[in-house]
Write an enzyme that holds these catalytic residues in place. Structure first.
Site, PDB file in Angstrom:
ATOM      1  N   TRP A 354      41.940 -22.670 -10.737  1.00 29.80           N
ATOM      2  CA  TRP A 354      41.405 -22.166 -12.015  1.00 29.80           C
ATOM      3  C   TRP A 354      41.022 -23.311 -12.945  1.00 29.80           C
ATOM      4  O   TRP A 354      40.368 -23.119 -13.950  1.00 29.80           O
ATOM      5  CB  TRP A 354      42.412 -21.219 -12.679  1.00 29.80           C
ATOM      6  CG  TRP A 354      43.662 -21.880 -13.256  1.00 29.80           C
ATOM      7  CD1 TRP A 354      44.436 -22.828 -12.651  1.00 29.80           C
ATOM      8  CD2 TRP A 354      44.269 -21.621 -14.521  1.00 29.80           C
ATOM      9  NE1 TRP A 354      45.500 -23.163 -13.460  1.00 29.80           N
ATOM     10  CE2 TRP A 354      45.428 -22.437 -14.616  1.00 29.80           C
ATOM     11  CE3 TRP A 354      43.974 -20.780 -15.586  1.00 29.80           C
ATOM     12  CZ2 TRP A 354      46.262 -22.436 -15.732  1.00 29.80           C
ATOM     13  CZ3 TRP A 354      44.806 -20.777 -16.694  1.00 29.80           C
ATOM     14  CH2 TRP A 354      45.930 -21.591 -16.765  1.00 29.80           C
ATOM     15  N   ASP A 355      41.436 -24.523 -12.572  1.00 32.81           N
ATOM     16  CA  ASP A 355      41.080 -25.718 -13.331  1.00 32.81           C
ATOM     17  C   ASP A 355      39.571 -25.726 -13.611  1.00 32.81           C
ATOM     18  O   ASP A 355      39.118 -26.115 -14.684  1.00 32.81           O
ATOM     19  CB  ASP A 355      41.436 -26.988 -12.526  1.00 32.81           C
ATOM     20  CG  ASP A 355      42.893 -27.048 -12.090  1.00 32.81           C
ATOM     21  OD1 ASP A 355      43.475 -25.981 -11.840  1.00 32.81           O
ATOM     22  OD2 ASP A 355      43.441 -28.152 -11.980  1.00 32.81           O
ATOM     23  N   GLU A 497      54.141 -22.422 -14.146  1.00 30.30           N
ATOM     24  CA  GLU A 497      54.623 -22.357 -12.755  1.00 30.30           C
ATOM     25  C   GLU A 497      56.127 -22.622 -12.625  1.00 30.30           C
ATOM     26  O   GLU A 497      56.634 -22.692 -11.513  1.00 30.30           O
ATOM     27  CB  GLU A 497      53.815 -23.328 -11.891  1.00 30.30           C
ATOM     28  CG  GLU A 497      52.357 -22.880 -11.776  1.00 30.30           C
ATOM     29  CD  GLU A 497      51.490 -23.820 -10.984  1.00 30.30           C
ATOM     30  OE1 GLU A 497      51.805 -25.027 -10.930  1.00 30.30           O
ATOM     31  OE2 GLU A 497      50.474 -23.370 -10.431  1.00 30.30           O
ATOM     32  N   LYS A 610      56.527 -25.178 -17.808  1.00 30.01           N
ATOM     33  CA  LYS A 610      55.804 -26.337 -17.290  1.00 30.01           C
ATOM     34  C   LYS A 610      54.572 -26.634 -18.151  1.00 30.01           C
ATOM     35  O   LYS A 610      54.225 -27.768 -18.411  1.00 30.01           O
ATOM     36  CB  LYS A 610      55.375 -26.017 -15.858  1.00 30.01           C
ATOM     37  CG  LYS A 610      54.593 -27.101 -15.157  1.00 30.01           C
ATOM     38  CD  LYS A 610      54.264 -26.661 -13.735  1.00 30.01           C
ATOM     39  CE  LYS A 610      53.538 -27.709 -12.945  1.00 30.01           C
ATOM     40  NZ  LYS A 610      53.198 -27.258 -11.590  1.00 30.01           N
ATOM     41  N   GLN A 611      53.886 -25.555 -18.560  1.00 32.60           N
ATOM     42  CA  GLN A 611      52.567 -25.748 -19.180  1.00 32.60           C
ATOM     43  C   GLN A 611      52.217 -24.566 -20.082  1.00 32.60           C
ATOM     44  O   GLN A 611      52.902 -23.551 -20.082  1.00 32.60           O
ATOM     45  CB  GLN A 611      51.526 -25.877 -18.076  1.00 32.60           C
ATOM     46  CG  GLN A 611      51.385 -24.637 -17.207  1.00 32.60           C
ATOM     47  CD  GLN A 611      50.707 -24.927 -15.877  1.00 32.60           C
ATOM     48  OE1 GLN A 611      51.388 -25.142 -14.880  1.00 32.60           O
ATOM     49  NE2 GLN A 611      49.390 -24.944 -15.867  1.00 32.60           N
TER      50      GLN A 611
END
Ligand code: IFM
Length: 776
Positions: A354-355, A497, A610-611
């Site tokens: 998806w980046d 994640e 994580k993000q």
């Protein structure tokens, strides 16, 4: 150590960065961040002479191969042309011996040339000046140019160079090529033909050398060598003190994936490739480099972004980002996507995530819409694999793979990953099974592209089909919860994640809902205005039944609402998990330090992310949440977010800017720019971080300029970091190119387009023709 202020000439100010000291233990960083390429191929910048610990990589976009049944397909590491074995008076040259002065390795972003130079003193006391140059042509995309200059400074030397095409390489052990055929033509032109073992992609590689001594061409008689997976020439000569020997090496790379050779057979490609090598060799390094420079100067005109600042690093960082975006993007071929590490390393095997759609596509939508379209067409071609994945998992429609390679490959996420520090076993990678938001991320990207460009042809051919079939997937994926009387999406991984097997990840649920909303809206629109197009799509996709299912279910999808403290729960359990003191991990020098103390299973049970997850939701579906809710969630989740993924900082920077916290936005932007370009000498060993590089552009244009497409309208909300006095960037909107200039109290936009344009600036709608000036 990297130097960001190396100024070779005034015209290269803020266009270069350099390594000032060679360290054989820190090879990976510069190999990655100084990698060269042109979208067709990417060449990692390993030094010419070999060292233990180096990674020599040459990748050609789209040439995926599967090593064996138990592995996933990956971009094969093609034969290397960059290695030079050099000998002085019979002894191997290595920077690990003798001493070195004036060392620098510079990447010139403006002209995309890598230059390494130094004076080396051998253990025997011979001093030699070396200069190595290299580029991967943007003008002739099959060509790699190298140039070596050797000048002994205190006495004559016997100099030998061994150089050729070396296929004794692998992808960390996996060998993707058959042995192949080797030949040397006219004692000069080296040819290697190899085919990948499973995908049967033919590679044709060539190389040739030429020499000049004191500017005069010299014929050096080579010793020729053909061996297992290798073809090489050895040239020797004496060089007198103060004289300079120049070696130019021109190489070419062609593969049967090249559209130009489709259906033509190996013989045709082989002949054409050899002919191109001969012509390129006749032109020589300087002429080829001149054409390459011209091609790059067009790139910089096209992407003309500028930052007026006391912080030259910021300008360098955005140039670095644009350089790598150009180098990694297969703009020439819609069958190819962008790898999470671009073409700069073996990390993530060349796969697309998806980046691309969320972090990189916006850059192309607003600067080169035709490239954005090509990247979306890659996903259209991927529908076949996405439909297969849906079926294999018991769903309908199109379920996009978390990791994608060749469009028809379907899911290619590997199944086993890093060590679990508690059990000592390999951790299972669940994302290929349950990180499902990629499907709606792609649908979102289709919509974003369409609304910003108005490209109706794209929608008619591809876009509607993608939106409808992804909505059908989500409709079949929803799970009815009898006790709550609503649809849930259970057992997923969201963007964060560090939480696996969770139920109702807010990002996933809202994005699935949005995906279905889009499908319903466009279905109804087509029914009213383009019934013949709808009929043909209905026949292809069975839409009549699907529309009924979408509309029946959409209203009952569970969308986690803000709680009494305005916090949107990231999933059903996140807010109930244990919290721990994260200070040590927030201050970490190296990402992932949490895993020195906890296993992933343990991390899944903690309130640590994580993000960006909820923050990403706010960024993409901005209109659905109030400023108070966004702020409250930022305050809640940011302290729990370790930014262990490179996809995180840019999103947090943009959100901080939206809240008016410009200092924080700038600080997070700076940290995002340092993920690859910063001083951490191990951050990029496996390759650069493409999403973070797209994120650098997003921080500036979507963050500081506040560019957003909301409900089909273009919004700008400029705000300037303290150390900037202004910035400029091009922006395409509905086919018109706008040149935007923001200063602390003005906004100026000019366009050559004749159309009247409408923008929303700081909330006020403004119409203009040709030029707009706004005073804040
Ligand atoms: O897509 C990302 C993901 O969000 C975090 N792990 C790395 C992937 C590739 O960059």
């Amino acid at each position: 150590m990297l130097n960001y202020n190396k100024t070779l000439t005034e015209s290269l100010k803020n266009w270069t960065f350099s390594e000032e000291k060679f360290d054989p233990l820190l090879l990976g960083k510069c190999e990655s961040i100084m990698s060269l390429g042109n979208g067709y191929m990417g060449l990692r910048s390993a030094t010419d002479e070999p060292y233990i610990g180096e990674t020599r990589n040459l990748f050609v976009n789209g040439t995926f191969n599967k090593f064996d049944e138990n592995e996933v397909t990956e971009l094969p590491n093609a034969a290397d042309v960059t290695r030079l074995d050099l000998f002085v008076d019979g002894k191997r040259f290595s920077l690990e011996q003798g001493s070195t002065q004036d060392y620098s390795r510079v990447l010139d972003l403006r002209h995309a040339e890598l230059v390494r130079s130094f004076v080396w003193e051998s253990p025997e006391g011979k001093q030699i000046r070396y200069t190595f140059r290299r580029f991967v042509s943007l003008d002739q995309v099959h060509v790699i140019g190298m140039k070596l200059e050797v000048t002994p400074l205190n006495g004559e030397i016997d100099f030998t160079v061994r150089s050729g095409i070396n296929a004794q390489l692998s992808n960390t052990g996996s060998q993707h090529f058959h042995e192949g055929e080797k030949r040397i033509f006219d004692k000069k032109y080296l040819q290697l033909l190899q085919t990948t073992t499973e995908s049967k992609v033919d590679f044709v590689m060539h190389a040739s050398h030429q020499f000049k001594l004191q500017g005069q061409a010299v014929e050096l008689m080579p010793k020729m060598d053909i061996d297992r997976r290798k073809i090489a020439m050895e040239y020797s000569c004496k060089i007198a003190s103060g004289e300079t020997l120049v070696m130019e090496k021109i190489s070419t790379v062609h593969t049967s994936r090249d559209k130009a050779f489709e259906g033509q057979g190996l013989a045709v490609m082989r002949e054409a490739a050899l002919e191109q090598l001969k012509q390129a060799d006749a032109q020589g390094y300087d002429a080829l480099f001149e054409q390459h420079k011209q091609a790059w100067s067009k790139v910089w005109e096209q992407y003309a972004i500028d930052v007026e600042t006391e912080q030259p690093f910021d300008l360098l960082a955005i140039r670095f980002a644009i350089y790598h975006l150009v180098v990694m993007t297969p703009a020439h071929d819609n069958r190819m996507g962008i790898g999470a590490k671009g073409l700069s390393g073996e990390g993530y095997k060349g796969h697309s995530f998806w980046d691309t759609e969320i972090f990189i596509l916006p850059f192309y939508i607003y600067t080169r819409p035709e490239i954005a379209r090509s990247l979306l067409e890659f996903r259209y071609l991927g529908l076949e694999g996405a439909r297969r994945k849906a079926k294999e998992n018991g769903y309908e429609g199109a379920m996009y793979p978390w990791e994608a390679a060749w469009p028809t490959d379907g899911e290619v996420t590997p199944v086993w990953g890093a060590v679990d520090i508690v059990t000592g076993l390999q951790t299972k990678i669940w994302s290929g099974f349950i990180e499902q938001h990629i499907t709606s991320d792609i649908a979102y990207a289709v919509w974003h592209y369409y609304k910003a460009t108005g490209d109706q042809d794209f929608m008619d051919r591809y876009g509607y089909e993608m939106l409808f079939d992804t909505a059908t997937f989500w409709a079949s994926r929803l799970e009815w919860d009898e006790s709550a009387s609503r649809y849930h999406i259970n057992e997923v991984i969201g963007p964060d994640e560090y939480k696996e097997h969770i139920d109702n990840n807010a990002f996933t649920n809202y994005m699935a809902h949005f995906n279905m909303e889009l499908a319903i809206q466009y279905y109804e629109e087509l029914k009213a205005t383009r019934p013949e197009l709808l009929t043909s799509l209905e026949e292809k996709l069975g839409l009549a039944a699907a529309y009924g299912v979408w509309t029946d279910k959409i209203g009952q999808i569970y969308l986690p609402a803000p709680n009494e403290n305005n916090i949107v729960p990231q999933d059903d359990t996140y807010l109930t998990l244990e919290t721990i003191d994260l200070t040590k991990y927030k201050k970490q020098k190296k990402v992932g330090s949490l895993f020195l103390d906890y296993s992933l299973d343990q991390v899944c049970k903690l309130q640590v992310s994580k993000q960006a997850d909820i923050m990403m939701l706010f960024f993409l579906l901005e209109n659905k949440f109030s400023p108070e809710v966004k702020r409250a969630n930022y305050n809640y989740y940011e302290p729990k977010t370790l930014h262990d993924s490179s996809l995180s900082l840019s999103t947090h920077s943009i959100l901080a800017g939206d809240f008016g916290d410009i200092d924080l936005a700038y600080d997070l932007f700076r940290r995002a720019t340092e993920i690859d370009l910063g001083p951490n000498m191990h951050s990029s060993d496996a390759g650069i971080h493409s999403a973070s590089i797209g994120g650098i552009w997003e921080c500036i244009v979507m963050g500081f300029a506040g560019v957003r497409m909301l409900d089909g309208h273009l919004h700008l909300n400029p705000k300037l970091p303290k150390s900037w006095t202004g910035f400029k960037f091009p922006l395409y909107w509905q086919g018109a190119r706008l040149e935007v200039h923001v200063t602390r109290d003005t906004l100026n936009i000019v366009t050559v387009s004749e159309q009247e344009l409408e923008l929303i600036i700081h909330g006020s709608t403004i119409k203009f023709h040709k030029e707009l000036n706004v005073q804040f």
